[in-house]
Motif scaffolding. Structure first.
Motif, PDB file in Angstrom:
ATOM      1  N   VAL A   7      27.547  38.614  38.774  1.00  0.00           N
ATOM      2  CA  VAL A   7      28.813  38.857  39.229  1.00  0.00           C
ATOM      3  C   VAL A   7      29.755  37.223  39.525  1.00  0.00           C
ATOM      4  CG1 VAL A   7      30.277  39.022  41.933  1.00  0.00           C
ATOM      5  CG2 VAL A   7      28.328  41.111  40.732  1.00  0.00           C
ATOM      6  N   ALA A   8      28.861  36.474  40.077  1.00  0.00           N
ATOM      7  CA  ALA A   8      29.551  35.131  39.887  1.00  0.00           C
ATOM      8  C   ALA A   8      30.164  34.674  38.821  1.00  0.00           C
ATOM      9  CB  ALA A   8      28.491  34.574  40.527  1.00  0.00           C
ATOM     10  N   GLN A   9      29.361  35.033  37.094  1.00  0.00           N
ATOM     11  CA  GLN A   9      29.619  34.157  36.049  1.00  0.00           C
ATOM     12  C   GLN A   9      31.129  35.203  35.864  1.00  0.00           C
ATOM     13  OE1 GLN A   9      26.761  35.534  33.712  1.00  0.00           O
ATOM     14  NE2 GLN A   9      26.079  33.676  33.853  1.00  0.00           N
ATOM     15  N   ALA A  10      30.816  36.311  36.484  1.00  0.00           N
ATOM     16  CA  ALA A  10      32.876  37.004  36.003  1.00  0.00           C
ATOM     17  C   ALA A  10      33.338  36.430  37.398  1.00  0.00           C
ATOM     18  CB  ALA A  10      32.797  38.421  37.418  1.00  0.00           C
ATOM     19  N   ILE A  11      33.292  35.980  38.548  1.00  0.00           N
ATOM     20  CA  ILE A  11      34.329  35.512  39.789  1.00  0.00           C
ATOM     21  C   ILE A  11      34.762  33.870  38.745  1.00  0.00           C
ATOM     22  CG2 ILE A  11      34.091  34.161  42.053  1.00  0.00           C
ATOM     23  CD1 ILE A  11      32.324  36.552  42.366  1.00  0.00           C
ATOM     24  N   PHE A  12      33.252  33.561  37.844  1.00  0.00           N
ATOM     25  CA  PHE A  12      33.944  32.241  36.931  1.00  0.00           C
ATOM     26  C   PHE A  12      34.397  32.309  35.998  1.00  0.00           C
ATOM     27  CE2 PHE A  12      32.136  27.730  35.678  1.00  0.00           C
ATOM     28  CZ  PHE A  12      32.660  27.383  37.014  1.00  0.00           C
ATOM     29  N   GLY A  13      35.077  33.158  35.633  1.00  0.00           N
ATOM     30  CA  GLY A  13      35.811  33.242  34.333  1.00  0.00           C
ATOM     31  C   GLY A  13      34.809  33.451  33.042  1.00  0.00           C
ATOM     32  N   GLY A  20      37.256  45.680  39.216  1.00  0.00           N
ATOM     33  CA  GLY A  20      37.925  44.729  39.955  1.00  0.00           C
ATOM     34  C   GLY A  20      38.485  43.603  40.076  1.00  0.00           C
ATOM     35  N   GLU A  21      38.684  43.278  40.975  1.00  0.00           N
ATOM     36  CA  GLU A  21      39.637  42.134  41.358  1.00  0.00           C
ATOM     37  C   GLU A  21      39.422  41.005  41.776  1.00  0.00           C
ATOM     38  OE1 GLU A  21      43.901  45.286  41.508  1.00  0.00           O
ATOM     39  OE2 GLU A  21      43.242  44.205  43.138  1.00  0.00           O
ATOM     40  N   VAL A  22      40.009  39.310  41.704  1.00  0.00           N
ATOM     41  CA  VAL A  22      39.605  37.821  42.512  1.00  0.00           C
ATOM     42  C   VAL A  22      40.697  38.100  43.322  1.00  0.00           C
ATOM     43  CG1 VAL A  22      38.199  36.141  42.373  1.00  0.00           C
ATOM     44  CG2 VAL A  22      37.697  37.806  40.680  1.00  0.00           C
ATOM     45  N   PHE A  23      40.733  38.139  45.035  1.00  0.00           N
ATOM     46  CA  PHE A  23      41.303  37.489  45.612  1.00  0.00           C
ATOM     47  C   PHE A  23      40.948  36.085  46.613  1.00  0.00           C
ATOM     48  CE2 PHE A  23      42.334  41.512  45.498  1.00  0.00           C
ATOM     49  CZ  PHE A  23      44.022  42.089  45.171  1.00  0.00           C
ATOM     50  N   ILE A  24      41.713  35.300  45.928  1.00  0.00           N
ATOM     51  CA  ILE A  24      41.145  33.690  46.731  1.00  0.00           C
ATOM     52  C   ILE A  24      42.560  33.445  47.808  1.00  0.00           C
ATOM     53  CG2 ILE A  24      41.118  31.376  46.586  1.00  0.00           C
ATOM     54  CD1 ILE A  24      40.059  31.637  44.032  1.00  0.00           C
ATOM     55  N   ASP A  25      42.095  33.971  49.093  1.00  0.00           N
ATOM     56  CA  ASP A  25      43.300  33.437  50.384  1.00  0.00           C
ATOM     57  C   ASP A  25      43.983  34.281  50.629  1.00  0.00           C
ATOM     58  OD1 ASP A  25      42.438  31.061  50.843  1.00  0.00           O
ATOM     59  OD2 ASP A  25      42.926  29.655  49.817  1.00  0.00           O
ATOM     60  N   ASN A  26      43.668  36.190  50.160  1.00  0.00           N
ATOM     61  CA  ASN A  26      44.717  37.026  50.429  1.00  0.00           C
ATOM     62  C   ASN A  26      45.384  36.883  49.330  1.00  0.00           C
ATOM     63  OD1 ASN A  26      43.270  38.056  52.454  1.00  0.00           O
ATOM     64  ND2 ASN A  26      44.565  36.640  53.556  1.00  0.00           N
ATOM     65  N   LYS A  27      45.313  36.149  48.337  1.00  0.00           N
ATOM     66  CA  LYS A  27      46.574  36.009  46.390  1.00  0.00           C
ATOM     67  C   LYS A  27      45.037  36.654  45.984  1.00  0.00           C
ATOM     68  CE  LYS A  27      48.943  32.870  48.811  1.00  0.00           C
ATOM     69  NZ  LYS A  27      49.699  31.633  48.130  1.00  0.00           N
ATOM     70  N   LYS A  28      45.753  37.779  44.905  1.00  0.00           N
ATOM     71  CA  LYS A  28      45.233  37.905  44.207  1.00  0.00           C
ATOM     72  C   LYS A  28      45.001  36.551  42.709  1.00  0.00           C
ATOM     73  CE  LYS A  28      44.567  41.765  40.079  1.00  0.00           C
ATOM     74  NZ  LYS A  28      45.367  43.282  39.293  1.00  0.00           N
ATOM     75  N   VAL A  29      44.458  36.665  42.182  1.00  0.00           N
ATOM     76  CA  VAL A  29      44.398  35.516  41.155  1.00  0.00           C
ATOM     77  C   VAL A  29      43.483  36.144  39.652  1.00  0.00           C
ATOM     78  CG1 VAL A  29      44.670  33.785  42.704  1.00  0.00           C
ATOM     79  CG2 VAL A  29      41.754  34.696  41.544  1.00  0.00           C
ATOM     80  N   ALA A  30      44.429  36.148  38.397  1.00  0.00           N
ATOM     81  CA  ALA A  30      43.277  36.198  37.306  1.00  0.00           C
ATOM     82  C   ALA A  30      43.207  34.178  36.627  1.00  0.00           C
ATOM     83  CB  ALA A  30      44.369  36.166  35.996  1.00  0.00           C
ATOM     84  N   ILE A  31      41.251  35.054  36.906  1.00  0.00           N
ATOM     85  CA  ILE A  31      40.788  34.397  36.311  1.00  0.00           C
ATOM     86  C   ILE A  31      39.778  34.379  34.641  1.00  0.00           C
ATOM     87  CG2 ILE A  31      38.320  32.572  36.296  1.00  0.00           C
ATOM     88  CD1 ILE A  31      39.277  32.654  39.626  1.00  0.00           C
ATOM     89  N   ASN A  32      40.197  34.251  33.836  1.00  0.00           N
ATOM     90  CA  ASN A  32      39.847  34.636  32.354  1.00  0.00           C
ATOM     91  C   ASN A  32      38.867  33.435  32.074  1.00  0.00           C
ATOM     92  OD1 ASN A  32      41.216  37.034  32.291  1.00  0.00           O
ATOM     93  ND2 ASN A  32      43.040  35.394  32.838  1.00  0.00           N
ATOM     94  N   SER A  33      38.026  32.476  32.101  1.00  0.00           N
ATOM     95  CA  SER A  33      37.525  31.128  31.608  1.00  0.00           C
ATOM     96  C   SER A  33      36.732  30.211  33.091  1.00  0.00           C
ATOM     97  CB  SER A  33      37.888  30.435  30.817  1.00  0.00           C
ATOM     98  OG  SER A  33      39.440  29.287  31.340  1.00  0.00           O
ATOM     99  N   PRO A  34      35.702  29.533  32.493  1.00  0.00           N
ATOM    100  CA  PRO A  34      35.882  28.747  33.590  1.00  0.00           C
ATOM    101  C   PRO A  34      36.881  27.653  34.376  1.00  0.00           C
ATOM    102  CG  PRO A  34      33.965  28.742  32.494  1.00  0.00           C
ATOM    103  CD  PRO A  34      34.836  29.651  31.938  1.00  0.00           C
ATOM    104  N   ILE A  35      37.298  27.480  32.832  1.00  0.00           N
ATOM    105  CA  ILE A  35      38.796  25.994  33.296  1.00  0.00           C
ATOM    106  C   ILE A  35      39.844  26.353  34.271  1.00  0.00           C
ATOM    107  CG2 ILE A  35      40.753  24.898  32.154  1.00  0.00           C
ATOM    108  CD1 ILE A  35      38.731  23.764  30.983  1.00  0.00           C
ATOM    109  N   GLU A  36      39.892  28.033  34.468  1.00  0.00           N
ATOM    110  CA  GLU A  36      40.867  28.419  35.418  1.00  0.00           C
ATOM    111  C   GLU A  36      40.200  28.567  36.357  1.00  0.00           C
ATOM    112  OE1 GLU A  36      41.814  32.221  33.676  1.00  0.00           O
ATOM    113  OE2 GLU A  36      43.691  31.401  31.941  1.00  0.00           O
ATOM    114  N   ALA A  37      38.712  28.753  36.533  1.00  0.00           N
ATOM    115  CA  ALA A  37      38.649  29.055  38.111  1.00  0.00           C
ATOM    116  C   ALA A  37      38.451  27.597  38.352  1.00  0.00           C
ATOM    117  CB  ALA A  37      36.558  29.422  37.981  1.00  0.00           C
ATOM    118  N   MET A  38      38.204  27.055  37.680  1.00  0.00           N
ATOM    119  CA  MET A  38      38.141  25.125  37.893  1.00  0.00           C
ATOM    120  C   MET A  38      39.454  24.778  38.886  1.00  0.00           C
ATOM    121  SD  MET A  38      35.845  23.275  34.965  1.00  0.00           S
ATOM    122  CE  MET A  38      35.973  21.848  36.021  1.00  0.00           C
ATOM    123  N   LYS A  39      40.559  25.494  37.980  1.00  0.00           N
ATOM    124  CA  LYS A  39      41.803  24.836  38.854  1.00  0.00           C
ATOM    125  C   LYS A  39      42.373  25.611  40.176  1.00  0.00           C
ATOM    126  CE  LYS A  39      43.829  25.008  33.787  1.00  0.00           C
ATOM    127  NZ  LYS A  39      45.347  24.717  32.956  1.00  0.00           N
TER     128      LYS A  39
END
Length: 208
Positions: A7-13, A20-39
């Motif tokens: 699950v953690a690896q999926a959150i990190f891309g 499932g979906e990932v939300f940050i500050d109540n906003k849906k985000v698309a994270i498909n790679s660690p680079i995107e997670a870092m952004k």
């Protein structure tokens, strides 16, 4: 086999979401790679520091700067003073015991290796930090120091998702606990409900 790391690896891309979906500050985000997670200001201290968290033959400085090359450079050119100042600050801040920032990471104790991995991610100024088994394989002194680092980060407003198999650690460090079993979320335990019995109830297949 509970699925916590996945699950953690999926959150990190690092892994693709099957559902499932990932939300940050109540906003849906698309994270498909660690680079995107870092952004999105997410850092990830992995479970296996020796194969996934560090390049053991690299120096302490090189390992800390792996995720922070922009901070150590100007107009695309690495500036040694920027690197040295940043690394020296984290060595002091996290009390990394070493003779020099230029020695290989493999020469450090487990606890100091772990602090190098944490320093690497702190350099990115994360707003969410995933810590997978953060004190595995470190001595009691280093454990206390890592707990203090985590508490300081939380006080500074960093959200921490800690994965741990040690119940005393879970109870002592957590504000709430999500319990997983065989890839499924089986329950949530609040601070007021946090006992070993309640956590084990969900971990062994008990229902809400």
């Amino acid at each position: 086999g509970a699925g916590r790391t996945e699950v953690a690896q999926a959150i990190f891309g690092y892994r693709k979401l099957s559902t499932g979906e990932v939300f940050i500050d109540n906003k849906k985000v698309a994270i498909n790679s660690p680079i995107e997670a870092m952004k999105h200001k997410i850092g990830f201290v992995t479970e296996d520091r020796k194969t996934q968290g560090l390049v053991l033959d690299f120096s302490i400085k090189e390992n800390i700067m792996l995720a922070n090359l922009e901070k150590g450079s100007k107009t695309g050119v690495i500036v040694p003073k920027l690197e040295n100042d940043m690394v020296a600050d984290y060595i002091e801040q996290l009390r990394i015991r070493c003779a020099s920032a230029d020695i290989a990471a493999k020469s450090l104790s487990g606890g100091n290796q772990q602090k190098v991995v944490i320093a690497k991610w702190l350099g990115t100024n994360p707003e969410i930090l995933i810590l997978d088994e953060p004190t595995r394989g470190v001595d009691i002194g280093a454990k206390k120091e890592i707990y203090q680092i985590m508490n300081n980060l939380a006080e500074a407003g960093v959200s921490i998702l800690m994965i741990s198999s040690e119940l005393p650690e879970v109870i002592g460090m957590s504000d709430r606990v999500l319990v997983m079993r065989e890839g499924q979320l089986t329950g949530m335990v609040t601070k007021e409900q946090m006992t070993q019995e309640n956590i084990m109830h969900y971990a062994t297949g008990g229902e809400e």
